[in-house]
Enzyme design. Sequence first.
Site, mmCIF file in Angstrom:
data_model
loop_
_atom_site.group_PDB
_atom_site.id
_atom_site.type_symbol
_atom_site.label_atom_id
_atom_site.label_comp_id
_atom_site.label_asym_id
_atom_site.label_seq_id
_atom_site.Cartn_x
_atom_site.Cartn_y
_atom_site.Cartn_z
ATOM 1 N N LEU A 227 0.823 -1.203 0.000
ATOM 2 C CA LEU A 227 0.000 0.000 0.000
ATOM 3 C C LEU A 227 0.861 1.258 0.000
ATOM 4 O O LEU A 227 2.011 1.240 0.421
ATOM 5 C CB LEU A 227 -0.933 0.007 1.212
ATOM 6 C CG LEU A 227 -1.835 -1.214 1.391
ATOM 7 C CD1 LEU A 227 -2.764 -1.011 2.583
ATOM 8 C CD2 LEU A 227 -2.621 -1.513 0.126
ATOM 9 N N HIS A 228 0.266 2.346 -0.468
ATOM 10 C CA HIS A 228 0.943 3.646 -0.512
ATOM 11 C C HIS A 228 0.361 4.538 0.578
ATOM 12 O O HIS A 228 -0.858 4.589 0.751
ATOM 13 C CB HIS A 228 0.727 4.288 -1.885
ATOM 14 C CG HIS A 228 1.655 5.412 -2.184
ATOM 15 N ND1 HIS A 228 1.636 6.611 -1.498
ATOM 16 C CD2 HIS A 228 2.651 5.530 -3.114
ATOM 17 C CE1 HIS A 228 2.565 7.411 -1.990
ATOM 18 N NE2 HIS A 228 3.198 6.786 -2.959
ATOM 19 N N PRO A 229 1.193 5.235 1.332
ATOM 20 C CA PRO A 229 0.661 6.048 2.433
ATOM 21 C C PRO A 229 -0.125 7.273 1.983
ATOM 22 O O PRO A 229 -0.900 7.825 2.761
ATOM 23 C CB PRO A 229 1.924 6.474 3.195
ATOM 24 C CG PRO A 229 3.011 6.443 2.175
ATOM 25 C CD PRO A 229 2.664 5.288 1.280
#
Length: 356
Positions: A227-229
């Site tokens: 996932l990307h923050p």
Amino acid sequence: MFKNLKIIDLSTVLAGPSVGSFFAELGAEVIKIEHPEHPDVTRSWKLPNEDKNSAISAYFSSINYKKVYQQLNLKNSEDRSQLFELVKLADVVLMNFKLGDQEKLQIYDAKLHELNPRLIIGKINGFGVKSDRVAYDLILQAETGIMSMNGTPESGPVKMPIALIDVLAAHHLKEGILIELFDRKGNSAYKGKSISVSLYDAAVSSLVNQAANYLMNNHVPQRIGSLHPNIAPYGELFQTSDHKTITFAIGSHRHFMQLCTFLGISEIAEDQRFSSTQERVKNRVDLFEILNEKVKQYKADEILHYMHQNYVPCGEVKDLAAVFKTPAAQEMIRKENINGIETKRVSGIAFKVEKK
């Protein structure tokens, strides 16, 4: 491109040798110097199914391409004199000695520049020019925050499956050498330089947006898998009806609207929970559940075709067997016979020069 360039490669393992391979692939003459009894350690880094009696390994082959090999024991004065003769005619010398080893071998920078005032010396070290710490890629991934961010909440810290820091350090050293070669060309007053890159600096330099998230917002990244923050959906893994795994990198609201349109759920693009990138990050779990129910009704090719046609970033998660079936990856393969063995590796050159 560099057919008149001569490089002496005294380095071992991955970062330094890959710099030599880069220039060799572009036409430079690269002479790799190894100790007669203790050659580059990666010659012995073999998979269980590799020939234990072979003088090379797949690992060694990956970053030693189109080089001329010469054995010299630099503790021996005669062998050292042979090196000095090579240095007189060289343009670049590569090395990654531990602190103090240059002095033990009596190949000081000053001595090399005395022999060849226009020589460019490229060095890789672990934790800076004043540190004698032994540095392997894993240790740098551990100590520069990369492992702490990589993995899932359940997995604990995980290293990248390639020697990422070595690769990055090599790129930085290439850049430094190229700048010096540019400065030297046509400059009769040029004086040789020594350029050093530490694995530590290369690793910290690569933290980019994650570093800024911390420096500006005091946000310490946690392990969130793929996932990307800052973006959602980005990195979530979806199973399709034909049991393939795909992922999306939805970087804009337009991308999100296109995805929703294809899945027949255009209305959720107007839902307050998903109406902006920031809101989608806050509500990414709810969003995943909605999207997942729809994605698993389609075959991977159906989704990929639509997304590619509409410029929405989407891809299938492939293993290397699948990757190297593609024409694009096949074009990157370079072959060479070393010691009677056909070796293969991927090109160190990713740029293409357009022909007019």
